[in-house]
Design an enzyme around this catalytic site. Structure first.
Site, PDB file in Angstrom:
ATOM      1  N   HIS A 101      45.739  43.140  47.318  1.00 15.82           N
ATOM      2  CA  HIS A 101      45.391  42.313  48.206  1.00 15.82           C
ATOM      3  C   HIS A 101      46.675  41.252  48.532  1.00 15.82           C
ATOM      4  O   HIS A 101      46.885  40.763  49.574  1.00 15.82           O
ATOM      5  CB  HIS A 101      44.267  41.236  47.757  1.00 15.82           C
ATOM      6  CG  HIS A 101      44.890  40.448  46.563  1.00 15.82           C
ATOM      7  ND1 HIS A 101      44.613  40.850  45.158  1.00 15.82           N
ATOM      8  CD2 HIS A 101      45.425  39.100  46.456  1.00 15.82           C
ATOM      9  CE1 HIS A 101      45.119  39.611  44.403  1.00 15.82           C
ATOM     10  NE2 HIS A 101      45.573  38.687  45.257  1.00 15.82           N
ATOM     11  N   ASP A 154      42.441  46.980  42.876  1.00 20.64           N
ATOM     12  CA  ASP A 154      43.155  46.067  43.514  1.00 20.64           C
ATOM     13  C   ASP A 154      44.608  46.237  42.974  1.00 20.64           C
ATOM     14  O   ASP A 154      45.253  45.181  42.637  1.00 20.64           O
ATOM     15  CB  ASP A 154      42.664  44.737  43.031  1.00 20.64           C
ATOM     16  CG  ASP A 154      43.372  43.494  43.755  1.00 20.64           C
ATOM     17  OD1 ASP A 154      44.031  43.747  45.005  1.00 20.64           O
ATOM     18  OD2 ASP A 154      43.340  42.341  43.311  1.00 20.64           O
ATOM     19  N   SER A 174      49.259  36.248  41.581  1.00 22.65           N
ATOM     20  CA  SER A 174      48.695  37.820  41.778  1.00 22.65           C
ATOM     21  C   SER A 174      49.520  38.932  41.788  1.00 22.65           C
ATOM     22  O   SER A 174      50.651  38.545  42.532  1.00 22.65           O
ATOM     23  CB  SER A 174      48.071  37.734  43.096  1.00 22.65           C
ATOM     24  OG  SER A 174      46.525  36.703  42.936  1.00 22.65           O
TER      25      SER A 174
END
Length: 460
Positions: A102, A132, A208
């Site tokens: 993402h 992901d 992230s």
């Protein structure tokens, strides 16, 4: 024996032969610093800046409480540049970086900045939306610092960990915590994502794709998500285990552009208290299989509906997502030893991990402009398409793989399973192609969309 030899022998006898994991035993140990660990690990953690172009609609009614809703599709669209930031980890000295999918999804330009401020352009070489994860290659990079992997199966609740990343874009930051829980998941068999390590080390937006490392500076996981109502860290963060990350990186190094995960070909559920009692188990454990595709590697190995899979390669599996995680970490082409229960007896089977088979062949077809469903692309359902479109194991017939022109205007979408056209059942792509040549002006198409039956009606 001399007195010195006796003392040395006694000291050696009292010294553990293996390293111990224990809390600090003195004020001196409490005062020890993680600085050496950070100095070794931080240079391999990078900041990622991604740019993407999206089509935005600008309406003169924007902000109006009534007309904005009434004319939500009114107004011209124009491209708008969006910027996002995240973190990544260098896993190969020649410039291979792993991050979250993402962070770089649909990016038109990616810039990676190292701790020493060196900048590189990067390209995505493998994208895996399901887990992901994304693997990037830095342009013209060599001799970069690398973060070594740790076997995430050896991680225990209570182990000290450090989260390294770029929260809120303020620059590289380190936070400390422990492994709070293992095997966090809530996904059914057949999907493959949703298996995490949980940590209370502070993880915030921008973290992230960053590294979760142990006290020896080895990669335990890739930070990916938090549970928060405010958007900030509440001490409930999640990381993708390093064993899965390593499997994804290995496929990227071999030249793959998409992660090929093994196909289970089963449906099942975690054994809870009620199930364990009915099965005669002393404690709830394992995954009970409710359905197996005839081509499933577990069916080929002899497993049947009602069997309870307890372990794969000696590691417990207590949820469907954990079962898929164990398989994905091993990879296509490997074998796994499945320990399972049947009628109270403990059994073991060797399961060969395979990719979802292309049997029967897809028989992909695209309908031409001389048909009523021009622009429709269809294929025959097989295990590979089941995996791609998350179809149930009993799915059969024809699936829509693309829809443009008349087909899109009729309401058909990729993933729809075509059951019938104008009252006639459709079993194969050839049936659909033949039916589409009918000169009828009124059309009725029965489909399954995400498991729900729908009927589309239109006139041409």
């Amino acid at each position: 024996m001399t007195r010195l030899a006796i003392l040395l022998a006694a000291a050696l006898a009292a010294t553990p032969l293996v390293a111990e994991t224990r809390p600090p035993a003195s004020q001196v140990e409490i005062g020890l610093s993680f600085a050496p660990v950070v100095k070794a690990a931080a240079p391999a953690v990078v900041n990622i800046y991604a740019t993407r172009v999206v089509e935005s609609r600008f309406s003169p009614f924007a902000g109006d409480p009534f007309f904005d809703r009434l004319f939500r599709d009114f107004g011209a669209t124009r491209p708008e540049v969006q910027n996002s930031l995240g973190s990544g980890v260098i896993v190969a000295a020649n410039g291979l970086v792993v991050s979250n999918h993402h962070v770089v999804e649909a990016a038109t330009e990616i810039t990676v900045v190292l701790q020493d401020r060196r900048e590189y352009r990067a390209q995505v070489v493998l994208a895996d939306k399901v887990n992901d994860l994304a693997v990037l290659r830095l342009e013209d990079a060599a001799d970069l610092p690398v973060l070594p992997f740790r076997d995430s199966d050896g991680v225990e609740v209570g182990d000290l960990v450090l989260a390294i990343g770029n929260p809120f874009g303020i620059g590289q930051t380190v936070s400390m915590g422990i492994i709070s829980a293992l095997a966090r998941s809530s996904i059914a068999v057949g999907d493959g994502h949703g298996y995490f390590l949980q940590t209370d080390a502070a993880i915030n937006p921008g973290n992230s794709g960053g590294a979760l490392v142990d006290a020896d500076g080895r990669l335990v996981g890739i930070n990916t998500a938090i549970l928060s109502q405010s958007g900030g860290s509440n001490g409930v963060g999640f990381a993708i285990p390093s064993n899965l990350v390593r499997a994804v990186v290995a496929q990227a190094e071999s030249g793959a552009t998409r992660f090929q995960r093994p196909w289970a070909g089963v449906q099942g559920q975690a054994v809870d208290g009620a199930l364990s009692e009915s099965l005669g188990l002393t404690v709830p454990e394992g995954v009970i299989l409710s359905e197996l595709h005839p081509a499933s590697p577990f069916a080929v190995a002899g497993l049947k509906p009602g069997d309870v899979v307890i372990r794969l390669d000696g590691a417990p599996v207590n949820s469907p997502a954990e079962m898929i995680f164990r398989m994905s970490s091993r990879g296509v082409g490997a074998t796994t030893e499945a320990d399972y229960l049947r009628d109270g007896k403990s059994l073991t089977a060797t399961v060969r991990l395979i990719a979802p088979p292309e049997d029967p062949p897809r028989d992909t077809r695209r309908l031409g402009p001389d048909t009523a469903l021009a622009g429709l692309e269809i294929a025959r359902i097989n295990p590979a398409l089941m995996a791609e479109h998350d179809l149930p194991l009993q799915a059969a017939g024809t699936i829509v793989t693309g829809a443009e022109g008349w087909a899109a205007q009729a309401g058909l979408q990729p993933g729809d399973v075509i059951l019938g056209i104008n009252g006639r059942p459709m079993a194969t792509p050839a049936d659909v192609a033949t039916a589409a040549t009918d000169r009828s002006r009124s059309w009725t198409i029965d489909i399954l969309r995400q498991g729900q039956p729908l009927r589309l009606r239109f006139r041409i």
